[in-house]
Design a protein around this motif. Sequence first.
Motif, PDB file in Angstrom:
ATOM      1  N   UNK A   1       0.774  11.111   6.318  1.00 35.41           N
ATOM      2  CA  UNK A   1      -0.348  10.925   5.396  1.00 35.41           C
ATOM      3  C   UNK A   1      -0.002   9.957   4.273  1.00 35.41           C
ATOM      4  N   UNK A   2       1.243   9.973   3.818  1.00 33.11           N
ATOM      5  CA  UNK A   2       1.665   8.997   2.813  1.00 33.11           C
ATOM      6  C   UNK A   2       1.642   7.583   3.404  1.00 33.11           C
ATOM      7  N   UNK A   3       2.060   7.463   4.653  1.00 35.76           N
ATOM      8  CA  UNK A   3       2.035   6.147   5.299  1.00 35.76           C
ATOM      9  C   UNK A   3       0.600   5.656   5.476  1.00 35.76           C
ATOM     10  N   UNK A   4      -0.302   6.551   5.876  1.00 38.20           N
ATOM     11  CA  UNK A   4      -1.716   6.167   6.027  1.00 38.20           C
ATOM     12  C   UNK A   4      -2.280   5.664   4.701  1.00 38.20           C
ATOM     13  N   UNK A   5      -1.977   6.388   3.619  1.00 39.61           N
ATOM     14  CA  UNK A   5      -2.484   5.991   2.304  1.00 39.61           C
ATOM     15  C   UNK A   5      -1.908   4.647   1.882  1.00 39.61           C
ATOM     16  N   UNK A   6      -0.615   4.430   2.169  1.00 41.64           N
ATOM     17  CA  UNK A   6       0.001   3.152   1.836  1.00 41.64           C
ATOM     18  C   UNK A   6      -0.626   1.997   2.594  1.00 41.64           C
ATOM     19  N   UNK A   7      -0.896   2.192   3.887  1.00 34.37           N
ATOM     20  CA  UNK A   7      -1.519   1.155   4.702  1.00 34.37           C
ATOM     21  C   UNK A   7      -2.928   0.843   4.212  1.00 34.37           C
ATOM     22  N   UNK A   8      -3.709   1.885   3.935  1.00 33.22           N
ATOM     23  CA  UNK A   8      -5.061   1.678   3.436  1.00 33.22           C
ATOM     24  C   UNK A   8      -5.054   0.968   2.088  1.00 33.22           C
ATOM     25  N   UNK A   9      -4.118   1.341   1.228  1.00 30.75           N
ATOM     26  CA  UNK A   9      -4.012   0.704  -0.089  1.00 30.75           C
ATOM     27  C   UNK A   9      -3.717  -0.786   0.053  1.00 30.75           C
TER      28      UNK A   9
END
Length: 242
Positions: free
Chosen positions: A132-140
């Motif tokens: 979930x942290x990786x998903x948020x980083x990619x979206x950001x």
Amino acid sequence: MSEFTFDDVAVVMGTYNEEEAIGSVLADIERVSGGRAEVVCVDGSDDRTPDIARGMGARVIEQEPQGYGVAVREAVLTPDRPVVVTTDCDDTYPMERLPDFLDLINEGHDVVSGDRITPGAETMPRLNRLGNRAFAGLASLLLGRRLHDVTTGMRAYRRDLLHRIDWTENTGLSAELLMRPVARNYRVTEVPIDYDERAGETKLDPFRGGAAIAKSILRIGIEERFGTSLDSVTTTDTVERT
């Protein structure tokens, strides 16, 4: 303009074989809203989930199982009430925060998104937390705005926003429901929330599901930021290398 109250709120969810948790979730919504919030469940279960939900006053829309996004898309587009709150049916989200979410909608926000990651989400499996942290980083990175939790299931929306945007994703719908409003400059805020250990077994394969979510985030980010689709980029790249 008068402020929204729980008489203006619908709490919606997709449900699939959650008989262990659904009663607790609905009881929490009833308690916190004083029985005034409408509850809508889009259900594909083959256990007692829909019977429990109906027995507790929820509106149940039965649907053949077609995936998370298909159910939740139906759920968010069904209510007539002007504020729509999404949650999961596994008893992980804090329904006691519903008044806070409603307050932020009344302050003028179009989307209020529950951020599980910033407080730590210790009850979440470590692999899921990292993902979930990786998903948020990619979206950001794709949208040019810092986002903390793009896959949370607890959000409040103004209903008219939900009907202005075409929702296209299935497994990645939770990310889409945040990313497209952010990209289109709606007023979006994230608020830290607690996250409890789920009741019952998870239905999502962390590897296949994670890959599908990552692809959705890439597709949405490319479409919203650059006005093209991931499929067309992939096709063009393939042609150039042939």
